[in-house]
Scaffold this active site. Structure first.
Site, PDB file in Angstrom:
ATOM      1  CD  GLU A 206      -1.371  -2.272   2.165  1.00  0.00           C
ATOM      2  OE1 GLU A 206      -0.144  -2.471   2.222  1.00  0.00           O
ATOM      3  OE2 GLU A 206      -2.213  -2.990   2.743  1.00  0.00           O
ATOM      4  N   GLY A 259       6.334  -1.752  14.823  1.00  0.00           N
ATOM      5  CA  GLY A 259       5.523  -0.748  14.128  1.00  0.00           C
ATOM      6  C   GLY A 259       4.470  -0.134  15.021  1.00  0.00           C
ATOM      7  NE  ARG A 260       2.031  -5.295  17.936  1.00  0.00           N
ATOM      8  CZ  ARG A 260       2.712  -6.117  17.144  1.00  0.00           C
ATOM      9  NH1 ARG A 260       2.857  -5.821  15.851  1.00  0.00           N
ATOM     10  NH2 ARG A 260       3.268  -7.227  17.639  1.00  0.00           N
ATOM     11  CD  GLU A 345       0.106  -5.991  13.533  1.00  0.00           C
ATOM     12  OE1 GLU A 345       0.994  -5.119  13.698  1.00  0.00           O
ATOM     13  OE2 GLU A 345      -0.564  -6.093  12.494  1.00  0.00           O
ATOM     14  CG  HIS A 376     -27.021   8.606  20.535  1.00  0.00           C
ATOM     15  ND1 HIS A 376     -28.280   8.936  20.982  1.00  0.00           N
ATOM     16  CD2 HIS A 376     -26.146   9.306  21.305  1.00  0.00           C
ATOM     17  CE1 HIS A 376     -28.182   9.827  21.955  1.00  0.00           C
ATOM     18  NE2 HIS A 376     -26.899  10.067  22.178  1.00  0.00           N
ATOM     19  CE  LYS A 494       1.982  -7.359   5.169  1.00  0.00           C
ATOM     20  NZ  LYS A 494       3.171  -6.901   5.924  1.00  0.00           N
TER      21      LYS A 494
END
Ligand code: F6P
Length: 531
Positions: A206, A259-260, A345, A376, A494
């Site tokens: 991406e 990464g996270r 993850e 709501h 992937k």
């Protein structure tokens, strides 16, 4: 030893089924104080859970016998606790190299100091206009191109600290769906736009597609000089160079930053550009304060450990399958999504550190939405469905906005507390019958919730909150005996996407895909071709 506490906790759970949460207040008028923790400007109330004193005592002993503090020290010291990738886990170093150097790794701290100075200079030059675009313009807009941890952290923090923005306008592009990048660049001036290409691996399809599209868009209008509008943040410099990014515009970070867990370092560049280095340092120092608390406080007063024990109790002992994240603050609208990656993850796993299958439930499904909007949307489900979903409310004591809006903020606070109360008390059957109402109005209640109150959403407090959640995730992973720092499960999809691309481009027709996939691909082709 662990099995003893596990069995005791199972017994505690059987006992808890015979009582309602509110009964615990009847048997102990000090329950609220005993089942809450105050850590400076954070207040955590977990009294509306079905955890009684005996259960809490067993949870704490379970934690103490899980060698948590030994593993915490191992992480801060740079031991390779990410065992399946043979890596350290040192995102904490990114926020402590200037102050509380927890790891005794001077070479790392020195490298981080040099890198932070370099990215700080770059950030200050962009913000001041000392570094201008190739057409001599100020950079008025920044587009971060990245996905997963290369977007979610910066996007959450940039949005949460919108009151502190005094730099260029920040935009985020992540999906390969072209509408994501198109909706952003169609309104921007390439002469005034800087692109931050954020990717630890620089192999994420991406990000590669979006980066190449952005480069084509800029250079088609400004020529090859347009490459001055691109910086790369990555752990793989060669790949950024291959994309044409100039070396002086590449900001690297190490493989031992997951990464996270990466917003504290160069991945946080969009935040630095938006709020400046002083406020970004406040954000880092808030996290550093929680690191100090996490590393030094005993389990019974340790906020990350307490959150993790409650999470373990609800997911693994009570078998509740999900956790609702309910920030009563619009600026934290991206927190549920951020925590989805952080928790699901990290701990969405069913194999333990020895590589053996796990029979118990580990990470819950993480979902949620800001309050009061969520009232709501799905609070009907939370109150009257057959499923019990532990709710985690977050609430700021003060709103950032002008005091004119105080009446709004008071209602936000009241609604949050009212929902927590309603989840616990429900509407008793007798009341329903007395009011000659049918059971459609009956709310069972007895549904657990916690409330984390913070003084105000400042950079420092946001840093505390995110570090708190990171450490909760780490401790839950220790209790579940899983590796919270790898993500092998994302590789299969992937690989199959690559094979299907080859099949689609007729480069390799003998891929063994399912009949349904190949037939559906055929039908999609027909729909595409018929317009
Ligand atoms: O989702 C898989 C993952 O590898 C995440 O762990 C990571 O944050 C994201 O993809 C993006 O990876 P990269 O930063 O390497 O582009």
């Amino acid at each position: 030893m662990q099995k003893i506490y596990w069995d005791l906790l199972k017994k505690n759970h059987e006992e808890s089924k015979k009582r309602r949460i509110e009964s615990l207040f009847e048997s102990d008028e000090n329950r609220f104080r005993k089942f809450s923790l105050k850590i400076e400007d954070l207040y955590f109330d977990y009294s509306k859970t079905n955890i009684d004193p005996l259960t809490l005592s067993n949870l704490i002993k379970f934690a103490e016998n899980s060698e948590i503090m030994k593993n915490v020290d191992a992480m801060f010291n740079g031991d390779k606790i990410n065992v399946t990738e043979n890596r350290s886990v040192l995102h904490t170093a990114l926020r402590n190299f200037q102050t509380r150097k927890f790891n005794n790794l001077d070479s790392i701290n020195k490298k981080l100091q040099v890198r932070f100075k370099s990215i700080s200079n770059f950030c200050n030059h962009i913000r001041s206009g000392k570094k201008k675009s190739c057409s001599g313009d100020y950079f008025t807009d920044v587009v971060n191109i990245g996905i997963g941890g290369s977007e979610l952290g910066p996007k959450l923090v940039t949005s949460a600290l919108s009151e502190y923005h005094d730099g260029p306008k920040i935009h985020f592009v992540s999906n390969i769906d072209s509408s994501d990048i198109n909706k952003i660049i169609k309104n921007l001036d390439p002469r005034k736009t800087l692109f931050v290409l954020s990717s630890k691996s620089f192999t994420t399809i991406e990000t590669i597609y979006n980066s190449k599209t952005a480069i084509e868009w800029v250079c088609s209008k400004l020529g090859s000089d347009g490459m001055k509008h691109f910086v790369a943040v990555c752990a793989s410099k060669e790949k950024a160079l291959d994309l044409g990014v100039f070396e002086e515009n590449i900001f690297e970070f190490e493989e031992w930053v997951g990464g996270r867990f990466s917003v504290w370092g160069p991945i946080g560049l969009p935040v630095m550009l938006a709020i400046g280095l002083n406020q970004f340092s406040e954000f880092l120092d808030g996290a550093s304060q929680i690191d100090y608390h996490f590393k030094n406080e005993e389990a019974s007063k340790n906020l990350p450990i307490t959150l993790a024990l409650i999470g373990f109790w609800h997911s693994t002992i009570c078998n509740y399958t999900s956790r609702a994240i309910l920030p009563y603050e619009t600026k934290l609208q991206y927190l549920p999504t951020y925590l989805q990656q952080l928790d699901m993850e990290s701990n969405g796993k069913s194999v333990n550190l020895k590589g053996e299958s796990i029979s118990y439930q580990t990470a819950p499904v993480i979902w949620g939405q800001i309050g009061t909007n969520s009232q709501h949307a799905f609070f009907q489900f939370l109150h009257q469905s057959s499923q019990i979903i532990p709710c985690e409310f977050l609430l700021g004591a003060n709103c950032i906005d002008d005091s004119y809006y105080e009446k709004h903020h008071l209602q936000l606070i009241i609604n949050c507390l009212a929902q927590s109360e309603a989840l616990m008390l429900g509407i008793k059957k007798e009341e329903t019958i007395e009011r000659k109402r049918n059971l459609h109005h009956y709310c069972h209640g007895n549904r657990p919730s916690t409330i984390l109150v913070y003084k105000q959403l400042t950079p420092r407090i946001l840093g505390k909150l995110l570090a708190l959640f990171e450490h909760r995730t780490f401790v839950e992973g220790l209790l579940w005996n899983v590796n919270s720092f790898d993500q092998w499960g994302v590789e299969l999809g992937k690989k199959l996407a690559t094979k299907l691309t080859e099949h689609f481009n007729k480069k390799n027709q003998n891929q063994n895909f399912s009949n349904s996939t190949l037939n559906l691909l055929y039908e999609i082709r027909k729909l595409k071709n018929n317009g």
